[in-house]
Enzyme design. Structure first.
Site, short mmCIF file in Angstrom:
data_model
loop_
_atom_site.label_atom_id
_atom_site.label_comp_id
_atom_site.label_asym_id
_atom_site.label_seq_id
_atom_site.Cartn_x
_atom_site.Cartn_y
_atom_site.Cartn_z
N CYS A 2 63.07 21.50 17.96
CA CYS A 2 64.07 21.72 16.91
C CYS A 2 63.49 21.22 15.59
CB CYS A 2 65.33 20.92 17.23
SG CYS A 2 66.04 21.33 18.81
N ARG A 27 61.05 26.45 13.96
CA ARG A 27 61.10 25.55 15.12
C ARG A 27 62.36 25.78 15.96
NH1 ARG A 27 57.74 21.00 14.81
NH2 ARG A 27 59.14 19.91 16.25
N TRP A 75 66.82 24.57 18.70
CA TRP A 75 66.27 25.44 19.75
C TRP A 75 66.95 24.95 21.03
CZ3 TRP A 75 63.71 29.85 19.86
CH2 TRP A 75 63.21 30.31 21.08
N ASN A 101 65.87 16.03 18.68
CA ASN A 101 64.90 17.00 19.19
C ASN A 101 64.36 16.42 20.48
OD1 ASN A 101 62.98 18.95 19.61
ND2 ASN A 101 61.52 18.09 18.15
N GLY A 102 64.41 17.19 21.56
CA GLY A 102 63.87 16.71 22.84
C GLY A 102 64.89 16.84 23.94
N GLU A 484 45.93 39.11 32.77
CA GLU A 484 46.45 38.47 31.56
C GLU A 484 45.35 38.33 30.51
OE1 GLU A 484 49.18 38.00 30.33
OE2 GLU A 484 48.86 36.54 28.75
N LYS A 488 45.55 40.04 26.76
CA LYS A 488 45.36 39.29 25.51
C LYS A 488 44.30 39.95 24.63
CE LYS A 488 48.47 36.34 25.53
NZ LYS A 488 49.21 37.38 26.23
N GLU A 491 45.71 43.30 23.20
CA GLU A 491 46.77 43.24 22.18
C GLU A 491 46.31 42.50 20.93
OE1 GLU A 491 50.31 41.11 23.27
OE2 GLU A 491 49.24 39.72 24.54
N HIS A 507 35.12 49.52 45.26
CA HIS A 507 35.84 50.77 45.58
C HIS A 507 35.95 51.68 44.37
CE1 HIS A 507 36.82 49.14 49.48
NE2 HIS A 507 37.22 48.02 48.90
N LYS A 608 57.57 41.11 18.90
CA LYS A 608 57.72 39.92 19.75
C LYS A 608 58.70 40.18 20.88
CE LYS A 608 56.97 35.85 21.25
NZ LYS A 608 55.72 35.69 22.03
C1 AGP Z 1 52.43 39.34 25.85
O1 AGP Z 1 51.45 38.67 25.07
C2 AGP Z 1 53.27 40.30 25.06
N1 AGP Z 1 53.85 39.66 23.94
C3 AGP Z 1 54.24 41.09 25.94
O2 AGP Z 1 53.52 41.61 27.04
C4 AGP Z 1 55.45 40.30 26.49
O3 AGP Z 1 55.01 39.36 27.46
C5 AGP Z 1 56.41 41.30 27.14
O4 AGP Z 1 56.85 42.20 26.14
C6 AGP Z 1 57.63 40.63 27.78
O5 AGP Z 1 58.37 39.96 26.80
P1 AGP Z 1 59.50 38.94 27.28
O6 AGP Z 1 58.80 37.85 28.05
O7 AGP Z 1 60.14 38.44 26.03
O8 AGP Z 1 60.47 39.68 28.17
#
Ligand code: AGP
Length: 613
Positions: A2, A27, A75, A101-102, A484, A488, A491, A507, A608
């Site tokens: 927070c 935050r 938060w 905060n915490g 993963e 990364k 993206e 394969h 996001k």
């Molecule tokens: C991951 O780096 C991306 N930002 C994206 O794959 C994300 O994980 C996915 O859109 C799911 O989002 P969420 O966890 O908010 O549901």
């Protein structure tokens, strides 16, 4: 995580605090509030939602400007984002205001004690107990700093507290345990904040408070003591960040800050979920133990990085509970007419809690009569609200689009759910649960150790900045880590990257291997039956010219002859290795994207939270 601001001085305290909160809104933005000391009393305003809601409220019903004030952007951890749960919290007489905060782990017991003593608590938060305890202690000692010291000695958990009392109009008191709090020292004025971004417009002379310290803020300066009342030495330092850098904690990007926050995020996600006996207590899950005992299938639905967390969770759930577990891309789930029933437990993993694909999967599952448990980082968001139960990760706001600390905390939450299912169903004995919890409790330190050794990974990333392709290989829980790592890189660096199960290479994908092609290989512990197979995989690709980038446990010498570049991670139990093996891949992708001049926090074409199907 927070945002907290405190001020005492000759400026308009309300204005200073509100501008400071604006700087800290990243935050947390579930709610905001302020308390101002003026005219012998305490005036407060607080509203759910972003800071702009509070500004509108103040526009309609102004508070006195005053010269002493505290403020908070929330938060949410305990209690949803509502007006009642917004900080500041007051005692029943309205003479004490506190922001926090915490996580106060023993708040339930304190809450019960206060109720027994006739206090009326108006919110669902852990914070409110502090306001009532401060009022009680102040009524005896008439000294807010001493009252704070006495109360802090009764609190368990991680917390930053800032409080004012109407009887001491020129004083702000703060306390710190395992959560940030910095002091700004001005001319005839003093500041308190979660980070320097809140006050560097006024002063760059700062004091970082130490563990278990209480600070008294007055116009003419500050006094710092321990919780025991002993004077503490303070060291003033000069803040040379600009305001924008300060919001990012001095990092160039929120992603770098969030990568660095992972040890604390993992630790915070464990907080308050392990009882005094070392067993799990997940009361907030709100799905009864008897219902969990009846579960005969688990289906995990998620997208992107959260989906990779679900893939790792599958190994833990099946190993610890012996319940079959499917992991489904949320966008595919309901279109395949899944077989669900009342004894199916659907786990929806989502950082934002607003991902439409996952939300639609949740609705479909509930329509089939299944119980839905959300694992989410955003308190009060749509997915947890539409689920039967929720286990919140305590990563704090994740601003960068590329998910990092949320991913690690999703893993921790998944481990906790898997353990709890095992504990409830008797497939994991109490001592076995406690052993895994001890291992999990070590993970913040192990992640920290990885973060301290990342410079060679950054150098490697820069050297590969103009490669066309990077492949990632892993087995068992290392396979989702490979996926993963590839995500990364896609993206952030806009580069072709692909993750494979290492055993799958022969394969088909091995045809991709050519001279100089970088291939990242996540190697299981030498104690794993898969270790030697993966070492063989490394030999196979190296024989065909691949540049092998090996992520292996400290002390694993078998990989050395075949590693063109070797990245060491601490030894961990097999199922927990993703918590340490993922971090180098996050740093690698972030550094490579930076080397390419990409915008790291907001990569092209991405958002996001994907709130469309
Ligand atoms: C991951 O780096 C991306 N930002 C994206 O794959 C994300 O994980 C996915 O859109 C799911 O989002 P969420 O966890 O908010 O549901």
């Amino acid at each position: 995580m927070c945002g907290i601001v405190g001020y005492v001085g000759s400026q308009s305290a309300l204005e200073v605090v509100m501008s400071g909160l604006k700087r800290l809104e990243y935050r947390g933005y579930d709610s905001a509030g302020v308390a101002v000391l003026a005219d012998g009393g305490l005036a407060t305003a607080k509203r759910a939602g972003k800071l702009v809601n509070l500004e509108k409220t103040l526009g309609r019903r102004p508070l006195p400007t005053g010269n002493t004030a505290i403020g908070h952007t929330r938060w949410a951890t305990h209690g949803g984002p509502t007006d009642a749960n917004a900080h500041p919290h007051l005692d029943n007489a309205g003479r004490v205001a506190v922001v926090h905060n915490g996580i106060i782990e023993n708040f339930a017991a304190l809450r019960a004690e206060l109720a027994d003593r006739g206090h009326h608590l108006a919110s669902e938060t852990d914070t409110e107990v502090v306001a009532h305890l401060l009022a009680e202690e102040f009524s005896s000692c008439a000294d807010l700093a001493e009252a704070m010291r006495l109360v802090c000695r009764r609190l368990e958990g991680a917390f930053t507290l800032v409080a004012v009392h109407a009887d001491e109009p020129d004083l702000v008191v703060g306390a710190r345990r395992s959560s940030p709090l910095v002091v700004g020292v001005g001319e005839g004025e003093s500041f308190l904040a979660s980070d320097v971004a809140a006050f560097i417009a006024h002063t760059r002379a700062a004091i970082e408070l130490g563990q278990d310290q209480v600070v008294e803020l007055r116009r003419d300066g500050v006094t710092v003591t321990g919780f025991d009342g002993m004077p503490a030495e303070v060291r003033t330092y000069h803040v040379d960040w600009d305001a924008s850098a300060a919001e990012k904690g001095g990092y160039d990007y929120f992603m770098l800050k969030e990568i660095a926050e992972q040890p604390k995020a993992v630790a915070d996600t464990l907080l308050g979920r392990i009882d005094a006996t070392g067993s799990l207590s997940l009361d907030e899950v709100r799905i009864t133990d008897s219902e969990l005992s009846e579960v005969d299938k688990v289906v995990i639905v998620a997208c992107g990085t959260a989906f990779h967390a679900g893939m790792i969770a599958k190994y833990a759930i099946e190993h610890w509970t012996r319940i079959p577990c499917e992991v489904e891309l949320a966008s595919e789930f309901r279109y395949r007419d899944p077989i669900l029933g009342e004894r199916s437990l659907v786990i929806a993993i989502s950082q934002s809690g607003e991902t439409m694909d996952t939300l639609m999967a949740v609705r479909h599952a509930r329509g089939q009569g299944s119980k839905v448990l959300a694992i989410c980082n955003t308190n009060g968001s749509t997915i947890p609200r539409e689920s039967d139960g929720v286990l919140y990760t305590h990563a704090g706001p994740e601003v960068a689009v590329a998910s990092t600390k949320a991913f690690l905390t999703q893993l921790v939450a998944c481990y906790l759910v898997a353990l709890y299912l095992g504990q409830v169903r008797g497939t994991k004995r109490a001592d076995e649960v406690q052993e895994v919890i001890r291992d999990l409790s070590r993970m913040p330190h192990e992640v920290d150790r990885v973060l301290e050794t990342m410079e060679p990974v950054r150098e490697l990333a820069r050297s590969l900045a103009y490669q066309d392709t990077v492949l990632f290989l892993g087995r068992h829980v290392g396979y989702p880590v490979a996926l993963e790592g590839a995500l990364k890189l896609k993206e952030l660096a806009y580069m072709h990257a692909e993750g494979f199960a290492a055993g799958e290479l022969k394969h088909g994908p091995i045809a991709l291997i050519e001279d100089g092609l970088p291939v990242v290989v996540i190697v299981p512990s030498p104690r794993s039956p898969l270790h030697d197979k993966v070492v063989s995989n490394i030999q196979e690709i190296r024989a065909r010219g691949a540049c092998t980038i090996v992520i292996a446990e400290e002390g694993d010498e078998a990989v050395v002859p075949y590693a063109d570049r070797l990245v060491r991670v601490p030894a961990t139990p097999t199922l927990l290795q993703p918590l340490v093996a993922t971090v180098p891949l996050q740093v690698f992708a972030c550094e490579l994207a930076t080397a390419r001049g990409n915008e790291v926090d907001q990569p092209r074409n991405l958002a996001k939270s994907v709130t469309v199907e």
